[in-house]
Scaffold this motif. Structure first.
Motif, short mmCIF file in Angstrom:
data_model
loop_
_atom_site.label_atom_id
_atom_site.label_comp_id
_atom_site.label_asym_id
_atom_site.label_seq_id
_atom_site.Cartn_x
_atom_site.Cartn_y
_atom_site.Cartn_z
N THR A 7 57.41 30.44 10.42
CA THR A 7 57.07 31.16 11.67
C THR A 7 58.23 31.10 12.66
N CYS A 8 59.41 30.76 12.17
CA CYS A 8 60.54 30.57 13.07
C CYS A 8 61.36 31.86 13.16
N PRO A 9 61.48 32.47 14.35
CA PRO A 9 62.13 33.79 14.45
C PRO A 9 63.55 33.86 13.90
N PRO A 10 64.46 32.93 14.23
CA PRO A 10 65.81 33.08 13.66
C PRO A 10 65.82 33.01 12.13
N MET A 11 65.00 32.14 11.56
CA MET A 11 64.96 32.03 10.09
C MET A 11 64.32 33.28 9.49
N ILE A 55 58.15 25.39 11.28
CA ILE A 55 57.64 25.73 12.62
C ILE A 55 58.75 26.30 13.48
N GLY A 56 58.42 27.32 14.27
CA GLY A 56 59.35 27.85 15.25
C GLY A 56 58.97 27.38 16.65
N ASP A 57 58.70 28.35 17.53
CA ASP A 57 58.33 28.02 18.91
C ASP A 57 56.82 28.02 19.10
N ASP A 58 56.07 28.06 18.02
CA ASP A 58 54.61 28.19 18.09
C ASP A 58 53.96 26.93 18.67
N VAL A 77 58.02 20.98 8.95
CA VAL A 77 59.34 20.75 9.57
C VAL A 77 59.46 21.65 10.78
N LYS A 78 59.94 21.10 11.90
CA LYS A 78 60.26 21.94 13.07
C LYS A 78 61.69 22.43 12.88
N TRP A 79 61.83 23.75 12.67
CA TRP A 79 63.16 24.35 12.55
C TRP A 79 63.84 24.22 13.90
N GLY A 80 65.02 23.64 13.93
CA GLY A 80 65.75 23.51 15.18
C GLY A 80 65.58 22.15 15.82
N ILE A 81 65.90 22.09 17.09
CA ILE A 81 66.04 20.80 17.77
C ILE A 81 64.83 20.47 18.65
N GLY A 82 64.47 21.42 19.50
CA GLY A 82 63.41 21.15 20.49
C GLY A 82 62.08 20.88 19.82
N VAL A 83 61.41 19.83 20.26
CA VAL A 83 60.12 19.46 19.65
C VAL A 83 59.00 19.46 20.70
N MET A 104 72.20 20.83 14.36
CA MET A 104 72.53 21.97 13.49
C MET A 104 73.31 23.06 14.20
N PHE A 105 73.11 23.21 15.52
CA PHE A 105 73.82 24.32 16.18
C PHE A 105 74.12 24.04 17.66
N GLY A 106 74.52 22.80 17.93
CA GLY A 106 74.90 22.46 19.32
C GLY A 106 76.07 23.30 19.79
N ALA A 235 68.40 25.36 27.65
CA ALA A 235 67.61 24.31 27.01
C ALA A 235 66.14 24.73 26.88
N ARG A 236 65.36 24.53 27.92
CA ARG A 236 63.95 24.93 27.91
C ARG A 236 63.53 25.40 29.31
N GLY A 237 62.76 26.48 29.36
CA GLY A 237 62.37 27.08 30.63
C GLY A 237 61.67 26.14 31.60
N SER A 283 67.39 35.88 25.24
CA SER A 283 66.03 35.99 24.71
C SER A 283 65.70 34.77 23.85
N HIS A 284 66.03 33.59 24.39
CA HIS A 284 65.88 32.33 23.63
C HIS A 284 66.52 32.53 22.25
N ASN A 285 67.77 32.87 22.29
CA ASN A 285 68.48 33.25 21.06
C ASN A 285 69.77 32.45 20.90
N GLY A 286 69.86 31.35 21.67
CA GLY A 286 71.12 30.60 21.73
C GLY A 286 71.58 30.05 20.41
N SER A 287 70.66 29.78 19.51
CA SER A 287 71.03 29.17 18.24
C SER A 287 71.32 30.22 17.17
N ASN A 288 71.07 31.49 17.49
CA ASN A 288 70.98 32.50 16.44
C ASN A 288 72.32 33.12 16.07
#
Ligand SMILES: NC(=O)c1ccc[n+]([C@@H]2O[C@H](COP(=O)([O-])OP(=O)(O)OC[C@H]3O[C@@H](n4cnc5c(N)ncnc54)[C@H](O)[C@@H]3O)[C@@H](O)[C@H]2O)c1
Ligand SMILES: O=C(O)[C@H](O)COP(=O)(O)O
Length: 314
Positions: A7-11, A55-58, A77-83, A104-106, A235-237, A283-288
């Motif tokens: 459910t992770c948009p970039p993936m 998991i994405g941002d769900d 697994v939470k794809w990415g960093i933010g949990v 993975m994408f700092g 980072a996060r809104g 658009s919360h696309n920093g890692s993409n």
């Protein structure tokens, strides 16, 4: 084969690329079909049919995990960093192994922070919009050399951001309660919160969102900022009280902002931010990036497959 819901948009954006890599590790990937960010109810409806979840941002809440576990779900697994959207405590209670994919994408997210800083300094996007509209605007920007920038968060993204800000010739002051010393940067200036925001030309948020720092930049802290400050958040809104930021932008106390993340995503159509020409939005696309998403997705698949191996190591 384990059936895995992604459910992770970039993936999802490069989904086909990962199907074979996953199959070689015993995982059959399934694309989430409902929307890119599923609601809690949608997740409860579909997840019980899957053995695993990337998991994405769900909203990965206790109710979602409890419901999914009543079906087939045994690992995630939470794809990415933010949990911040994932109830890790619930997974622990339920015995569902779960992990994220840090580091993975700092660099990629720091690139976006840097693009925002440069774009805000020179009003590049205002000019771009003006030229497209048939105008020839010439706003005077500010030089970055010797300007002061606060980097809030010295984790992976923050460190890459410090490197980039220093390369631009900026004076960096950093705040991170979880990191001591100079974090490997010779002579890095450190400051406490909220004193860190005083006397800055740029304030850049690169930290994790947790239960202690919701709205850490609120109206009171904004009032301590130097008039004309430019604010960046990759980072996060919810780190920023968005209503207070909008008021500060409207009054001119904050000159402009570069925001990749928002309190509500996607940014609501009626948000006053949409009308603020000096600001830059992502658009919360920093890692993409193609490269970063391949890196993180391989990591997510490998870690998830590890949970199903005899050793059970993610
Ligand atoms: N825009 C995007 O697409 C995007 C992409 C990746 C990550 N992120 C967000 O960026 C965050 C940071 O990523 P990272 O890789 O640097 O994570 P990280 O885990 O390496 O570092 C997070 C840092 O934040 C610090 N921190 C926690 N609370 C703080 C506070 N109140 N003030 C200052 N620092 C604080 C921690 O001590 C830690 O050093 C992630 O948690 C995620 O929410 C956004
Ligand atoms: O937390 C993260 O790593 C980033 O925000 C990217 O992940 P996301 O697109 O799932 O939020």
């Amino acid at each position: 084969m384990k059936d895995i819901l992604v459910t992770c948009p970039p993936m999802l954006g490069q989904f086909d690329r990962f199907v074979e890599f996953a199959a070689e590790r015993g995982l059959k990937l399934h694309r989430a079909e409902v929307t890119q960010i599923l609601s809690e109810d949608e997740l409860c409806a579909v997840l019980p049919d899957y053995d695993g979840w990337i998991i994405g941002d769900d909203p990965a809440t206790r109710r979602v995990f409890e419901t999914a576990q009543k079906g087939r779900l045994t690992a995630a697994v939470k794809w990415g960093i933010g949990v911040d959207n994932v109830d890790f405590a619930a997974c622990k209670d339920l015995g569902i192994p779960i992990i994220n994919t840090p580091m993975m994408f700092g660099a990629e997210v720091a690139d976006v922070a840097t693009a925002f800083v440069i774009g805000l300094a020179r009003e590049l996007f205002t000019i771009d919009r003006g030229v497209r509209a048939g105008n020839w605007p010439k706003p005077a920007g500010i030089s970055l050399l010797d300007k002061r920038v606060g980097v809030i968060g010295l984790g992976d993204i923050g460190r890459h951001t410090v490197t980039r800000m220093r390369a631009l010739g900026m004076q960096v002051v950093a705040y991170d309660p979880g990191v001591e010393g100079d974090a490997g940067f010779d002579g890095l200036e450190r400051a406490a919160w909220p004193e860190a925001v005083e006397d800055l030309d740029f304030l850049v948020f690169t930290c994790a969102l947790n239960k202690h720092n919701f709205h850490m930049l609120d109206a009171d802290v904004l009032a301590r900022c130097k008039p004309g400050v430019r604010i960046v958040n990759v980072a996060r809104g919810p780190l920023i009280d968005e209503a207070a930021l909008i008021a500060a932008l409207q009054s001119g106390h904050v000159y402009s902002a570069g925001l990749d993340v928002f309190e509500e995503e996607p940014l609501p159509m009626d948000s006053p931010l949409r009308g603020m020409d000096r600001c830059i939005f992502g658009s919360h696309n920093g890692s993409n990036t193609i490269d970063g998403v391949i890196r993180a997705s391989h990591e997510a698949i490998t870690r998830l497959a590890g949970f199903y191996s005899p050793e059970g190591e993610g």
